[in-house]
Design a protein around this motif. Sequence first.
Motif, short mmCIF file in Angstrom:
data_model
loop_
_atom_site.label_atom_id
_atom_site.label_comp_id
_atom_site.label_asym_id
_atom_site.label_seq_id
_atom_site.Cartn_x
_atom_site.Cartn_y
_atom_site.Cartn_z
N ASP A 1 12.31 57.25 45.49
CA ASP A 1 12.26 56.14 44.53
C ASP A 1 11.32 56.42 43.35
N GLY A 2 10.88 57.66 43.21
CA GLY A 2 9.94 58.01 42.15
C GLY A 2 8.51 58.09 42.65
N GLU A 3 8.25 57.50 43.81
CA GLU A 3 6.91 57.51 44.40
C GLU A 3 6.92 57.83 45.89
N GLN A 4 7.97 57.41 46.58
CA GLN A 4 8.01 57.52 48.03
C GLN A 4 9.39 57.95 48.50
N MET A 5 9.44 58.67 49.64
CA MET A 5 10.69 59.09 50.24
C MET A 5 11.03 58.14 51.39
N TYR A 6 12.27 57.68 51.41
CA TYR A 6 12.78 56.82 52.48
C TYR A 6 13.88 57.58 53.21
N TYR A 7 13.92 57.44 54.54
CA TYR A 7 14.87 58.18 55.36
C TYR A 7 15.81 57.23 56.08
N TRP A 8 17.06 57.69 56.30
CA TRP A 8 17.99 56.89 57.08
C TRP A 8 17.36 56.71 58.45
N GLY A 9 17.58 55.59 59.02
CA GLY A 9 16.99 55.28 60.31
C GLY A 9 15.64 54.60 60.20
#
Length: 140
Positions: free
Chosen positions: A9-17
Amino acid sequence: MNTAYRVWDGEQMYYWGDVNLNLLIKGKEWTLYKDSAGLCPDIVASSQDGKSVFLKVTDQFQTHGKLRPIYASDIVQQEETAPGGLYGPEPFIGEVKMIDGQWCIVNEKKEECRPLFSETATNKVLGDVYQNPELLEGVE
């Protein structure tokens, strides 16, 4: 259908699950929502926000250390394991990209591209281009 993905998101990584996250894909647009206590979920990231990136999972896994999927934009080090291998003994480092329907490791400084899949090489994920761009700076 569950498909592995991650979103920067430009600052943080989000993962499926990840707990309380939902991905909505409609045509070529996508939105990552976080469940909230209210009636409307909170938008975490979207293809419309101009800064977020949807990253697909490849069909390959890291073969060094802990088994983990390899994603688009990962920085991977590939090493030949067979004597006299196709590319020689030097480790090859680059960014994972989809090129003409095949997952590849691309080293732009060397102007070289290799298939991510290899029966005679191992792959190690060093980081990704969003959280660790410095890993590609000195790569030759």
